[in-house]
Design a protein around this motif. Sequence first.
Motif, short mmCIF file in Angstrom:
data_model
loop_
_atom_site.label_atom_id
_atom_site.label_comp_id
_atom_site.label_asym_id
_atom_site.label_seq_id
_atom_site.Cartn_x
_atom_site.Cartn_y
_atom_site.Cartn_z
N UNK A 41 0.82 -1.22 0.00
CA UNK A 41 0.00 0.00 0.00
C UNK A 41 0.85 1.27 0.00
N UNK A 42 1.97 1.27 0.77
CA UNK A 42 2.83 2.46 0.81
C UNK A 42 3.47 2.69 -0.56
N UNK A 43 3.94 1.59 -1.15
CA UNK A 43 4.59 1.70 -2.47
C UNK A 43 3.60 2.27 -3.47
N UNK A 44 2.36 1.74 -3.47
CA UNK A 44 1.37 2.22 -4.44
C UNK A 44 1.05 3.69 -4.20
N UNK A 45 1.00 4.09 -2.92
CA UNK A 45 0.69 5.50 -2.66
C UNK A 45 1.83 6.41 -3.12
N UNK A 46 3.08 5.97 -2.89
CA UNK A 46 4.22 6.80 -3.34
C UNK A 46 4.28 6.87 -4.86
N UNK A 47 3.99 5.74 -5.51
CA UNK A 47 4.05 5.72 -6.98
C UNK A 47 2.90 6.56 -7.55
N UNK A 48 1.76 6.59 -6.85
CA UNK A 48 0.64 7.42 -7.34
C UNK A 48 1.07 8.88 -7.41
N UNK A 97 13.61 5.56 -13.39
CA UNK A 97 13.97 4.52 -12.41
C UNK A 97 14.70 5.15 -11.22
N UNK A 98 15.48 6.20 -11.49
CA UNK A 98 16.17 6.92 -10.42
C UNK A 98 15.14 7.56 -9.48
N UNK A 99 14.10 8.15 -10.10
CA UNK A 99 13.03 8.77 -9.29
C UNK A 99 12.28 7.69 -8.50
N UNK A 100 12.05 6.57 -9.16
CA UNK A 100 11.32 5.48 -8.50
C UNK A 100 12.08 4.99 -7.27
N UNK A 101 13.39 4.79 -7.44
CA UNK A 101 14.21 4.31 -6.31
C UNK A 101 14.15 5.33 -5.18
N UNK A 102 14.19 6.61 -5.55
CA UNK A 102 14.10 7.67 -4.54
C UNK A 102 12.78 7.58 -3.78
N UNK A 103 11.68 7.28 -4.50
CA UNK A 103 10.35 7.11 -3.85
C UNK A 103 10.36 5.94 -2.88
N UNK A 104 11.13 4.92 -3.20
CA UNK A 104 11.05 3.67 -2.42
C UNK A 104 11.96 3.66 -1.21
N UNK A 105 12.97 4.52 -1.20
CA UNK A 105 13.93 4.47 -0.08
C UNK A 105 13.33 5.10 1.18
N UNK A 106 13.81 4.63 2.30
CA UNK A 106 13.43 5.20 3.60
C UNK A 106 14.60 6.06 4.04
#
Length: 304
Positions: free
Chosen positions: A43-50, A77-86
Amino acid sequence: MLPSVSNDIRLPIVDGKQKSLLSDISKIAYEEAGLIVVPEKAPIVLSRVSKRLRALKLDSMTDYQEILHGPNAATERRELISCLTTNVTSFFREKHHFEYLKLHMEGIRERAKSGHEVRIWSAGCSSGQEPISIAITILEAIPEAGSLDIRILASDIDQHVLKIAREATYTASQTESITPTLLKKYFQKVKNPDCSNRYQVLRSVRDLISYRELNLFSSWPIRKQYDAIFCRNVVIYFDRPSQVHLWKRFWDASRPGGLMFIGHSERIPLEISHRFLSIGTTTYVREAQPTSAHARTKGENLGT
Ligand SMILES: C[S@@+](CC[C@H](N)C(=O)[O-])C[C@H]1O[C@@H](n2cnc3c(N)ncnc32)[C@H](O)[C@@H]1O
């Protein structure tokens, strides 16, 4: 460079498109940055990707997936990784590590004074509080550090947190874990446009630090033998084979007797533990040569 491991993600209930996007994302996150997307985080991943979808003005997840595989894939992909990191961090987090570092300051001063370079690496530095805490610890013990060959490398995969790290300006609440004496000595107050206070780290502290965007799973353009490596609260997001791979590389990158600091919930895996001697809570010394696990269990002297 990552060990190949099946990244079979079992997802909680999500629709078909979300499921397809999530398995695509988890594959990219693992291949590009070693990150494991656990099913509970869906759910967190989907919300960040949204948020990324909104920023890119995209209507559908399928459009986003196309970008992740299209001609601009590398940028997104760089932006995506940035969204996924804590990126959670704080000044003097896990205080005991800075106490250990303090104990080693006399040796560090002697090395630097006798003309040797001293190198410390904050690997996964997030918004910069960790390398600044290291720099302040050094300056407290060695006020002349700026005129010696003592440098801290601060690296992270996430370009956005690195920008904050380079600016080195923090809110009052972010500086709460710094004592008033150190705050006064190493920070200057600056005013925000809304008149609230922010605290900027003094140049004398920042000058000890070099910032660099670096994926720990890419090749390291690093030739130095580090005197201390802080890699804390980073590898918890990686699987065990990736962790083992990384600890071996940290062993290669540090000098015999160098210090290794890891996060409170991290452990050096058993298969690599003969390369690092535990000297305190989540604090290790890099062995000169890997000693045998057998010798260790027999309690022989493993000092470097
Ligand atoms: C939770 S923060 C830890 C910050 C600091 N070390 C501390 O303990 O306070 C984890 C950091 O590791 C970074 N990171 C995650 N995967 C990485 C990778 N493959 N290469 C480099 N940095 C990575 C993230 O961007 C994030 O800033």
